[in-house]
Every structure is written in structure tokens, then in C-alpha cells.
Write an enzyme that holds these catalytic residues in place. Structure first.
Site, PDB file in Angstrom:
ATOM      1  N   GLY A 122      62.709  -2.624  29.399  1.00 23.01           N
ATOM      2  CA  GLY A 122      61.894  -3.604  28.971  1.00 23.01           C
ATOM      3  C   GLY A 122      61.939  -4.083  27.801  1.00 23.01           C
ATOM      4  N   ASP A 123      60.757  -5.009  27.086  1.00 25.09           N
ATOM      5  CA  ASP A 123      60.577  -5.536  26.430  1.00 25.09           C
ATOM      6  C   ASP A 123      62.341  -5.047  25.124  1.00 25.09           C
ATOM      7  OD1 ASP A 123      58.930  -4.104  25.116  1.00 25.09           O
ATOM      8  OD2 ASP A 123      57.923  -5.179  24.681  1.00 25.09           O
ATOM      9  N   ASP A 170      54.614  -1.943  34.558  1.00 30.74           N
ATOM     10  CA  ASP A 170      53.241  -2.427  34.224  1.00 30.74           C
ATOM     11  C   ASP A 170      53.022  -3.768  34.281  1.00 30.74           C
ATOM     12  OD1 ASP A 170      52.796  -0.197  33.080  1.00 30.74           O
ATOM     13  OD2 ASP A 170      53.213   0.032  31.055  1.00 30.74           O
ATOM     14  N   ARG A 223      29.213   7.902  46.413  1.00 30.30           N
ATOM     15  CA  ARG A 223      30.178   8.827  45.311  1.00 30.30           C
ATOM     16  C   ARG A 223      30.733   7.601  44.804  1.00 30.30           C
ATOM     17  NH1 ARG A 223      33.533  12.549  48.604  1.00 30.30           N
ATOM     18  NH2 ARG A 223      32.401  14.483  48.616  1.00 30.30           N
ATOM     19  N   ARG A 232      49.193   0.815  29.214  1.00 33.78           N
ATOM     20  CA  ARG A 232      48.899   0.918  27.756  1.00 33.78           C
ATOM     21  C   ARG A 232      48.343  -0.388  26.288  1.00 33.78           C
ATOM     22  NH1 ARG A 232      52.920   5.003  26.070  1.00 33.78           N
ATOM     23  NH2 ARG A 232      51.857   6.363  27.167  1.00 33.78           N
ATOM     24  N   ASN A 552      54.592 -16.331  58.438  1.00 30.16           N
ATOM     25  CA  ASN A 552      54.562 -17.184  57.272  1.00 30.16           C
ATOM     26  C   ASN A 552      55.527 -18.529  58.269  1.00 30.16           C
ATOM     27  OD1 ASN A 552      54.577 -17.963  54.362  1.00 30.16           O
ATOM     28  ND2 ASN A 552      56.746 -17.731  54.074  1.00 30.16           N
ATOM     29  N   GLY A 596      58.067 -15.655  65.837  1.00 28.35           N
ATOM     30  CA  GLY A 596      58.262 -16.794  66.963  1.00 28.35           C
ATOM     31  C   GLY A 596      59.618 -17.646  66.759  1.00 28.35           C
ATOM     32  N   GLU A 650      62.903 -13.206  66.561  1.00 28.23           N
ATOM     33  CA  GLU A 650      62.655 -13.001  68.229  1.00 28.23           C
ATOM     34  C   GLU A 650      62.638 -14.686  69.566  1.00 28.23           C
ATOM     35  OE1 GLU A 650      58.727 -12.046  69.034  1.00 28.23           O
ATOM     36  OE2 GLU A 650      58.075 -13.724  67.611  1.00 28.23           O
ATOM     37  N   HIS A 682      54.778  -5.511  68.016  1.00 28.06           N
ATOM     38  CA  HIS A 682      53.665  -5.895  67.567  1.00 28.06           C
ATOM     39  C   HIS A 682      52.983  -4.465  65.894  1.00 28.06           C
ATOM     40  CE1 HIS A 682      52.820  -8.159  71.339  1.00 28.06           C
ATOM     41  NE2 HIS A 682      51.368  -8.900  70.147  1.00 28.06           N
TER      42      HIS A 682
END
Length: 800
Positions: A122-123, A170, A223, A232, A552, A596, A650, A682
Site C-alpha cells: 500500500g501507500d 481498498d 427485509r 476506512r 469480446n 468463435g 474453438e 456453454h
């Protein structure tokens, strides 16, 4: 803005690291995907000819030295990809905070000739690394004085290079869209959200429990769930979770709610109930606070909702569950790409190069000055402390700001009383995929917010031709973000043979604009409608195509909705397949993926699962290539890693089928390894959408309707809509770092219609990384360099 640099000389990447040593350590809180980054750093470091060392237990290991700093080998990072946490360990280290501790660490590195340090953390961890680098020459001078190192050793190690990779669930580091571990943490959160919300989704529960009075059942069944997630100082996890599950409210530290939020929240929950919603979801970041800096806790919210509204309210605090589990495909690819870029950045660094952090922006690898990023991260904290909350949101970056704006529009704006008299229709085209429903939901709700009437077209162009069109309302799309497949129904049929009927129904139902969500068929179908405008005036309406397909392969977009879910399905399946070989030594698996003619899934899953090869249509291969791969596996079986994984798209080759490759490998591997094959089929299209696909679908759906609303204003002439310019029919796609609208007609030149793929595909450039990480002797193209970019600091206009 880029720092101007001299053109980099192209050099042999396999010689770049000769005579140099790199150490890699993980520090601070662990995050899923750290192991992928460590693996890539080690393997690419070895590929360049460098020595690579593990530093165990973070900075503590750097100070303790000895056995904590060990040479890494190719095999020592095998099977790390799918493991959560950090295999080399992480520890808080008080010793490193003192100059004496840093001197000891410097001595340990100098004795091993290590002058390149890769820090994943982290930083705080990265700031510590920069301080270490800044005082390096002073530390060496003191060590020489104390006779702990020689003058020659000090001269040889005169400069320390530092490169950071941000590992933090985070996503609290400015300058990068995503930090390592964030996507995996979102996976854990969404799994829990899906699990707890299903208890309130049953519509038939009143019929199955006849012992209760219906009114009693309503109060029993409705509910409110309050979910507290980590964060944080940063609300990213909470914000994306709220978008991904369609939450009613989110509390984040960057933007505390306005005064009197208690009344607003209760009013909102009551309104949702009145609309027929049986479920309310409130997401709280652990660092949520009010405008006057007081904490807002999940218990406080629960008490408010229970006392004021009498709702059955449950609280779940997720805690460290979010750090655990297997890393997602995204985090593995992110870690792998960052690791490669980090090694290159270290080996290209000069004494004048500032310490940098490697990150991804959109799909681009970028290098950013470490201390600029740390400064902007501190600026966010300062903005929050000073009550400059709009600035805090902006400083978090474009991605965060877009998420916040989308959430605000979908959750906090009530539909207007005045209607626009505009009818916007939505349809799904092509094969179903996860995330389609999230896009439909966001488009429907954004349309209603704009005052439009929203229409659902069932079963694609067939449904449009047959008049399967009906109004779709705010409540009818409740809970759709987490549903896989296509709720509207989808078919592959194109409009070409049904243009007459389609034009009649566009007129009959007064459709003024059209949202088409789907794969390559959606693009082609949209194009056919545009071409039919000359003959059918009814087709002269604004059209937007949102790419949604596991393959895609839609022109105009780097990513399609659904591809991330499919990628995770393939990756987790490959994990299980590899695991099954752990007990049975010397086995090679051949796995066939969908797509494809597009090799995106095979390539990215290959990178995420640690495959030895991925055969795709875009990269031609012949029998010689198959022989090289077999030979590679035969050599691999002599090592301690006695298993292989081969992916085949494929339609990669009509003759070298999955069966052919399986038979070839089986024959050539006789006596050394045996083979198994799996055709995933599939299952890649199914399943609940990943957080990425839910969030991506939500943003795309909302943005498409906002664009259509503007286009409708432009195209309104003489009391009617008339759109016949190329820019009135667009693909909404992700391009590098932004969501952009591109005219369907303009994309024709970049489209291979025969093979249903774009002619240029960004991900082909990262295929060599997969081969290098699988230990193939290939040349990595180093002619394209990522220059250091500046983080543009956005101050408020008043300069506060």
C-alpha cells in the site's frame, strides 16, 4: 501529459538484466493477486538474465537478512497464481522505520549485490521504499565508515532503483484505476450480497406458507439488509458494490450524506416499498462519516430503520472475508502485467529516474512517479478533513467519479412528474451472456428518470418483427443486476429479411430510439438497420449498440459485457483441472474455450491460469509450432512441475482440431506424460455476472440512454424524430481509458465480417507475456516503451 524522453534504443530483452539483481517483497496488508505479481516479477527477471531474490516477511525480512532473502527459481513460483494472500509473507516492521534498521537492510542488500527493489504493498509501504532510496547514498557512507561494507561494495551498489506495485483491496491509491486485490475483494462481497439477498427474492413464498396471514407475510418477508464493507479511508468497495447490487443507499467517507440524511433515507426506503420492492439494501464503508466528521455505523443505521420504520433489518459486517479466497482472473492478469512492467521499469531506470509505481489505466500499462501518487492520495485525505467533498471525489480519479455519478443518478433521482412522450425500446441480440440484464436495468431506470416511456422487445429482431413489445417499468427490472443470461430473451436472427415488419412495428409502437445489447450480431443488425434508412423512413431513429458477448469480438470496444464472467469461469475450471494433476504426476490437459474466431478468452485465460500455450485464430500456427510446444512440455516434465495446460480457441484452426491436438500430444508424450481433454462449452455463457460485468453493464446502460436523450433533441424537427446521419447510430465502447460513441458505419473498415472480429485487437500485444511466463524462448518487443506519466493534480478553482 508525458515526460519528454529520448527515443529508447531497442535492446535484446534477454540480456537486459545480465549482471544485475532484483529483490521482490510484499508489505502491509495482503491482497489477492500479490502472488501473480511476485511470479511475474521472478520469471520476467530471470528471462532478462537477472538474479531474482525473494524477501520473505516484507521489510522485516529485509532487516533480518540471512535466510529471509533467498534466490528465487523458475519452479519456486509454480502454482502460486491461484493462491490468495502472499506466499512470501508480509509483516509490520518497526525496525525499518528507524535509520539503524534501514542501514542493516541496506547492508544485507549490498552484500548480495541487489540494487533493484520491487515493492508490492500500500501507500505506506511504497512511501517507506522511496525514503529508503532517497537516503541510500547516506546509508552506504555510514556503512563504509562503520567498516560494515567496503568502498568497492559501496561503489558497486551506488544507486538503488525502486518500483512499486499497489496491492490493496481498498483501491485507495490515487493514479491507478485498480489496485491488486480490489476486484477479488468485490467478488467476495458480491458472493455474500447474492447469498443474503436471495432470502428476500422469493415471490412465491406467500403461497407456500399458508399458516400465515398475507399481511403478516408481507412484513415477515420484506427485509432491509445493511452490509458493512472494508474501506476506512476509501469508499471504492462500497460504491462499486452499491452499483453492482442496485443498492438503495451507500455511505462512503469521500461524500458524507447531507444534513437530515436520516429523513431522506427513511423516505427513500418507504418509497421503494411502495413501488413493490420487497428488499432494501444499504451498503456502508467502514470509514463512513457524517458532515461533521462523526462515524456512521451499520448499527446506528439499523437502529434508525428499525425504530422509525419498523422494518425487519439485518446487519452483516464482512471483515477479513474480503481479503481471502482465490484471486479473480482480473487480479491475476493485473498482477502479471504489472510484474512484467515493473521489471522493465527497474532495468530501464537511471539514477535520475524518480521512483515509480506501475499501474493500469483502462487497458494501458502506465508508469507514474511514486511520490506524486502518494501526494494526491494525501490530498484526498486533506480534502475530506477540510469538508471539500467534491474535490475528494475528483482527486480519487475519473473511474471513481464516474461510478459516483452513475450511482447518484440511478439511486437518488426520483422519476419526473412530466413525461417526455418519447418511447425508447431495448432489445438483446445474439447469444446470452452475464451482465446483459444489468445493462437493461440501468437503461430502463435511466430512461424513466429522463421521463421516457421504456419498451421491452422480447426475442431480439424476431420479437421486433412479430410485435413482442411491451412497456417495462422501474420495478419490473428490480434485482436484475445479479441475474445471468437474458431476461428479455435473445436470438441471433438479423433484421435483413424482416425489414418490412420491423419498420411497421417501429411505427405502430411509436419507437423513437433503440438500445441494442448484444454481440457481433447486434453490431451487424444495427448496421443493417442504418443501411435500410434509405428505403424505410421508420429506421431513421437514434440507435446505440452496447457490446455484450463472452467472445469480446465487437468492433469499437476493447471490452464486452460478459467476457469477464466467462474468463473467471474458464480460469476457475483450469485451476481445478491443474489441481487434479497435483497427485497424478506428468499429465497435460487440453482445454477448448469459446470465442468463435476471437482468441481473447483463450489468451486471457491462458495468462490467468498459467497455461503453457493458447492456440488462437489470430496467430497462425503450423505443425512445427505444435512440435515446439510438445518439446517444451517434454522438457518441463523433467522439472519438479510435472503438469501442462494447453488452451485452444474453438475456431483457431479448421484442421488442427481439439481432437487432433489431443491425439498428437498423446502420441508424442507416450511414456513421459499422458493427456486429458476438456471442452468447456456453454458453461462459459452462464452463471451470475461478476462485479466487473455488473458495474460495466450498469454504466454502459445508463450512459447509452443519456446519449440517446441528447441525440433525440438534436434529431427533433418539425414535430417528429428524424435521424439519418452516421453519428446517430453508434457503438458505445470502452476504448483505452474512456467510454466512447463511434458511428457503426465508421467501424466497417476495421471489421473482418467473415470471421466476425475486429481487424485490430489490443490484447494481442500481451500474448508474448503469457509465453515468457511459460518459459518459452521468445523475444519481447521492447521498442514500445511506457514513459513516465504525471498525475495531474486537480485543485479546486479557489486553490483551497
Amino acid at each position: 501529459m508525458q515526460i519528454s524522453a529520448d527515443p529508447h534504443p531497442t535492446m535484446d530483452p534477454t540480456k537486459m538484466g545480465v549482471g544485475r539483481s532484483i529483490a521482490v517483497l510484499t508489505s502491509g496488508g495482503d491482497a489477492q493477486g500479490m502472488n501473480a505479481a511476485v511470479r511475474a516479477t521472478v520469471r520476467v527477471g530471470l528471462y532478462t538474465g537477472a538474479k531474482v531474490y525473494f524477501v520473505h516477511e516484507g521489510y522485516q525480512g529485509l532487516v533480518d537478512g540471512g535466510d529471509h532473502i533467498r534466490l528465487a527459481t523458475w519452479e519456486s513460483v509454480s502454482m502460486m497464481l491461484q493462491l490468495g494472500g502472499t506466499v512470501i509473507g508480509s509483516a509490520r516492521c518497526k525496525d525499518f522505520r528507524s535509520r539503524e534498521g534501514r542501514m542493516t537492510a541496506a547492508r544485507n542488500l549490498v552484500k548480495l549485490g541487489i540494487t533493484n527493489l520491487c515493492v508490492i504493498g500500500g501507500d505506506g509501504s511504497l512511501t517507506g521504499a522511496n525514503e529508503f532510496r532517497t537516503e541510500w547514498s547516506g546509508l552506504l557512507a555510514d556503512l563504509v565508515k562503520a567498516d560494515k561494507i567496503t568502498d568497492a561494495e559501496a561503489k558497486q551498489s551506488s544507486h538503488l532503483n525502486i518500483v512499486g506495485m499497489v496491492g490493496s483491496i481498498d483501491n485507495d491509491f490515487c493514479g491507478t484505476d485498480m489496485t491488486i486485490g480490489t476486484d477479488s475483494a468485490l467478488h467476495r462481497i458480491i458472493e455474500v450480497v447474492d447469498a443474503i439477498t436471495t432470502t428476500a427474492q422469493r415471490s412465491d413464498i406467500t403461497e407456500t406458507l399458508p399458516l400465515f396471514d398475507k399481511s403478516e407475510m408481507r412484513s415477515f418477508h420484506q427485509r432491509t439488509f445493511i452490509l458493512e464493507v472494508m474501506g476506512r479511508h476509501c469508499g471504492y468497495l462500497a460504491l462499486v458494490t452499491a452499483l453492482a447490487c442496485g443498492a438503495d443507499w451507500v455511505f462512503i467517507p469521500e461524500m458524507p450524506p447531507d444534513e437530515g440524511w436520516e429523513d431522506h433515507l427513511c423516505r427513500r426506503l418507504t418509497n421503494q416499498r411502495a413501488r413493490g420492492s420487497r428488499l432494501n439494501v444499504i451498503i456502508v464503508a467502514e470509514g463512513a462519516m457524517s458532515r461533521d466528521g462523526q462515524p456512521i455505523t451499520s448499527e446506528q443505521i439499523k437502529k434508525l430503520v428499525t425504530d422509525r420504520l419498523g422494518f425487519d433489518t439485518r446487519t452483516t459486517v464482512l471483515g477479513h472475508v474480503q481479503r481471502g479466497g482465490t484471486p479473480s482472473a482480473f487480479d491475476r492478469i493485473l498482477g502479471s502485467r504489472m510484474g512484467v512492467e515493473a521489471v522493465m521499469a527497474l532495468l530501464e531506470a537511471t539514477p535520475d529516474t524518480p521512483a515509480c509505481v506501475v499501474s493500469l489505466s483502462g487497458n494501458q500499462a502506465v508508469r507514474l512517479p511514486l511520490m506524486e501518487c502518494v501526494q494526491v492520495t494525501k490530498d484526498v485525505t486533506a480534502a475530506m478533513a477540510e469538508g471539500r467533498f467534491e474535490d475528494a471525489i475528483k482527486l480519487r480519479g475519473k473511474s471513481f467519479e464516474n461510478n459516483w455519478n452513475t450511482y447518484k443518478m440511478l439511486a437518488h433521482i426520483n422519476p419526473p412528474d412530466v413525461k417526455s412522450n418519447i418511447n425508447v425500446a431495448i432489445m438483446n441480440i445474439g447469444a446470452p451472456c452475464a451482465g446483459m440484464n444489468a445493462a437493461v436495468r440501468a437503461a430502463v431506470r435511466m430512461g424513466i428518470i429522463q421521463g421516457h416511456n421504456m419498451l421491452a422487445i422480447h426475442d431480439g429482431f424476431d420479437g421486433l418483427a412479430q410485435g413482442q413489445i411491451e412497456p417495462i417499468t422501474w420495478t419490473s427490472v428490480s434485482g436484475w443486476t445479479g441475474k445471468g443470461g437474458s431476461m428479455l430473451g435473445t436470438k441471433r436472427s438479423q433484421p435483413g429479411k424482416m425489414l418490412e415488419e420491423i419498420s411497421q412495428n417501429i411505427a405502430k409502437f411509436s419507437i423513437h430510439a433503440l438500445v441494442i445489447i448484444g454481440g457481433f450480431e447486434a453490431y451487424v443488425g444495427g448496421l443493417e438497420m442504418v443501411q435500410a434508412r434509405e428505403k424505410y423512413e421508420e429506421m431513421c431513429i437514434p440507435i446505440v449498440v452496447i457490446p455484450a458477448t463472452v467472445s469480446n469480438n465487437v468492433p469499437g470496444s476493447d471490452f464486452s459485457i460478459g467476457a469477464d464472467t466467462a474468463l473467471n469461469t474458464i480460469t476457475s475450471t483450469c485451476d481445478r483441472i491443474k489441481q487434479s494433476a497435483a497427485g497424478t504426476k506428468r499429465r497435460v490437459f487440453i482445454v477448448e474455450t469459446m470465442g468463435g474466431y476471437c482468441g481473447y478468452l483463450a489468451t486471457m485465460a491462458g495468462l490467468a491460469a498459467g497455461a503453457d500455450a493458447a492456440y488462437i485464430f489470430e496467430e497462425k500456427f503450423a505443425i512445427k509450432d505444435l512440435e515446439v510446444n510438445v518439446q517444451h512440455l517434454l522438457e518441463k516434465m523433467k522439472t519438479t512441475v510435472k503438469r501442462g495446460l494447453i488452451l485452444r480457441n474453438e475456431k483457431s484452426n479448421a484442421n488442427y482440431t481439439t481432437d487432433f491436438i489431443f491425439n498428437l500430444y498423446s502420441e508424442e508424450g507416450k511414456g513421459i506424460f499422458d493427456c486429458r481433454k476438456n471442452v468447456l462449452g456453454h458453461m462459459q455463457q452462464g452463471g451470475t455476472p461478476t462485479p466487473f460485468d455488473r458495474n460495466f453493464g450498469t454504466k454502459m446502460g445508463a450512459k447509452s440512454v443519456l446519449w440517446l436523450t441528447e441525440k433525440l433533441k438534436e434529431c427533433y424537427r418539425h414535430g417528429r424524430i428524424f435521424a439519418n446521419t452516421p453519428d446517430s447510430a453508434c457503438v458505445l465502447g470502452m476504448r483505452k481509458r474512456a467510454l466512447t460513441f463511434q458511428p457503426l458505419a465508421d467501424l466497417k473498415e476495421d471489421t473482418d465480417f467473415e470471421h466476425r472480429i475486429p481487424k485490430t485487437q489490443w490484447w494481442l500485444k500481451i500474448r508474448p507475456i503469457m509465453k515468457i511466463l511459460a518459459k518459452y524462448d521468445i523475444k519481447l518487443d521492447t521498442s514500445e516503451h511506457t514513459d513516465m506519466e504525471h498525475v495531474i493534480k486537480k485543485r479546486s478553482p479557489l486553490g483551497k
